[in-house]
Design a protein around this motif. Structure first.
Motif, PDB file in Angstrom:
ATOM      1  N   MET A  54       5.015  -3.334   8.989  1.00 45.16           N
ATOM      2  CA  MET A  54       4.015  -2.342   8.586  1.00 45.16           C
ATOM      3  C   MET A  54       4.419  -1.674   7.266  1.00 45.16           C
ATOM      4  O   MET A  54       3.570  -1.420   6.413  1.00 45.16           O
ATOM      5  CB  MET A  54       3.818  -1.311   9.698  1.00 45.16           C
ATOM      6  CG  MET A  54       3.106  -1.920  10.899  1.00 45.16           C
ATOM      7  SD  MET A  54       3.080  -0.888  12.376  1.00 45.16           S
ATOM      8  CE  MET A  54       2.403   0.627  11.781  1.00 45.16           C
ATOM      9  N   ALA A  55       5.704  -1.434   7.082  1.00 41.91           N
ATOM     10  CA  ALA A  55       6.192  -0.855   5.822  1.00 41.91           C
ATOM     11  C   ALA A  55       5.916  -1.811   4.666  1.00 41.91           C
ATOM     12  O   ALA A  55       5.550  -1.382   3.563  1.00 41.91           O
ATOM     13  CB  ALA A  55       7.679  -0.537   5.918  1.00 41.91           C
ATOM     14  N   GLU A  56       6.063  -3.114   4.906  1.00 40.21           N
ATOM     15  CA  GLU A  56       5.737  -4.108   3.867  1.00 40.21           C
ATOM     16  C   GLU A  56       4.253  -4.045   3.520  1.00 40.21           C
ATOM     17  O   GLU A  56       3.874  -4.105   2.344  1.00 40.21           O
ATOM     18  CB  GLU A  56       6.096  -5.524   4.333  1.00 40.21           C
ATOM     19  CG  GLU A  56       7.569  -5.822   4.325  1.00 40.21           C
ATOM     20  CD  GLU A  56       7.889  -7.192   4.894  1.00 40.21           C
ATOM     21  OE1 GLU A  56       6.974  -8.044   5.001  1.00 40.21           O
ATOM     22  OE2 GLU A  56       9.066  -7.407   5.241  1.00 40.21           O
ATOM     23  N   GLN A  57       3.423  -3.924   4.547  1.00 38.30           N
ATOM     24  CA  GLN A  57       1.980  -3.893   4.317  1.00 38.30           C
ATOM     25  C   GLN A  57       1.556  -2.666   3.516  1.00 38.30           C
ATOM     26  O   GLN A  57       0.603  -2.724   2.749  1.00 38.30           O
ATOM     27  CB  GLN A  57       1.225  -3.914   5.662  1.00 38.30           C
ATOM     28  CG  GLN A  57       1.520  -5.129   6.509  1.00 38.30           C
ATOM     29  CD  GLN A  57       1.342  -6.430   5.753  1.00 38.30           C
ATOM     30  OE1 GLN A  57       0.270  -6.723   5.244  1.00 38.30           O
ATOM     31  NE2 GLN A  57       2.398  -7.215   5.663  1.00 38.30           N
ATOM     32  N   ARG A  58       2.282  -1.561   3.680  1.00 38.48           N
ATOM     33  CA  ARG A  58       1.985  -0.328   2.938  1.00 38.48           C
ATOM     34  C   ARG A  58       2.675  -0.299   1.567  1.00 38.48           C
ATOM     35  O   ARG A  58       2.529   0.665   0.820  1.00 38.48           O
ATOM     36  CB  ARG A  58       2.439   0.890   3.751  1.00 38.48           C
ATOM     37  CG  ARG A  58       1.631   1.127   5.012  1.00 38.48           C
ATOM     38  CD  ARG A  58       1.992   2.455   5.670  1.00 38.48           C
ATOM     39  NE  ARG A  58       3.393   2.568   6.005  1.00 38.48           N
ATOM     40  CZ  ARG A  58       3.940   2.282   7.176  1.00 38.48           C
ATOM     41  NH1 ARG A  58       3.171   1.858   8.168  1.00 38.48           N
ATOM     42  NH2 ARG A  58       5.234   2.429   7.386  1.00 38.48           N
ATOM     43  N   GLY A  59       3.442  -1.340   1.255  1.00 38.59           N
ATOM     44  CA  GLY A  59       4.155  -1.393  -0.017  1.00 38.59           C
ATOM     45  C   GLY A  59       5.410  -0.541  -0.039  1.00 38.59           C
ATOM     46  O   GLY A  59       5.967  -0.283  -1.108  1.00 38.59           O
ATOM     47  N   GLN A  60       5.878  -0.127   1.128  1.00 40.48           N
ATOM     48  CA  GLN A  60       7.079   0.708   1.213  1.00 40.48           C
ATOM     49  C   GLN A  60       8.344  -0.117   1.426  1.00 40.48           C
ATOM     50  O   GLN A  60       9.434   0.427   1.480  1.00 40.48           O
ATOM     51  CB  GLN A  60       6.936   1.710   2.368  1.00 40.48           C
ATOM     52  CG  GLN A  60       5.784   2.661   2.182  1.00 40.48           C
ATOM     53  CD  GLN A  60       5.470   3.441   3.449  1.00 40.48           C
ATOM     54  OE1 GLN A  60       5.665   2.953   4.552  1.00 40.48           O
ATOM     55  NE2 GLN A  60       4.985   4.657   3.266  1.00 40.48           N
ATOM     56  N   ARG A  61       8.180  -1.414   1.557  1.00 42.37           N
ATOM     57  CA  ARG A  61       9.306  -2.325   1.756  1.00 42.37           C
ATOM     58  C   ARG A  61       9.022  -3.576   0.943  1.00 42.37           C
ATOM     59  O   ARG A  61       7.907  -4.070   0.915  1.00 42.37           O
ATOM     60  CB  ARG A  61       9.457  -2.661   3.239  1.00 42.37           C
ATOM     61  CG  ARG A  61      10.568  -3.649   3.545  1.00 42.37           C
ATOM     62  CD  ARG A  61      10.631  -3.927   5.053  1.00 42.37           C
ATOM     63  NE  ARG A  61      11.343  -5.159   5.350  1.00 42.37           N
ATOM     64  CZ  ARG A  61      12.653  -5.234   5.537  1.00 42.37           C
ATOM     65  NH1 ARG A  61      13.401  -4.152   5.468  1.00 42.37           N
ATOM     66  NH2 ARG A  61      13.221  -6.387   5.803  1.00 42.37           N
TER      67      ARG A  61
END
Length: 102
Positions: A54-61
């Motif tokens: 989910m962090a990847e999807q939000r651009g946070q990872r």
């Protein structure tokens, strides 16, 4: 394995036969009884993997753009974050359950 239909395909059965491995299916709803470490350890890793995705999807990872590489990276990070206390507690619960209920 659990009773997920994809685990019971001819492809899986053929592969297991080639490596001389028997397929055992845990009855639906019985994972906690027959695979207590799946509940106590692997569910923690799975939740962590989901959080990282989910962090990847939000651009946070950071993502490599390669689903396989990203999945392996998420699992590696989630597994590395697993605490010794979580594993110890899961083993203690599994042992207690086995000796009390079996």
């Amino acid at each position: 394995m659990d009773s997920f239909a994809a685990h019971q395909t001819d492809c899986i059965r053929d592969k297991l036969e080639r490596i001389n491995c028997e397929l055992l299916i845990v009855p639906a709803g019985q994972t906690g009884k027959y695979q207590p470490l799946d509940v106590g350890v692997f569910s923690v890793v799975k939740r962590s993997c989901e959080t990282l995705w989910m962090a990847e999807q939000r651009g946070q990872r950071k993502s490599t753009g390669n689903a396989t590489v990203d999945g392996v990276n998420r699992f590696s990070d989630a597994y590395s974050d697993l605490s010794k206390e979580t594993v110890k507690s899961a083993f203690e619960k599994a042992i207690k359950q086995y000796f009390i209920y079996e």
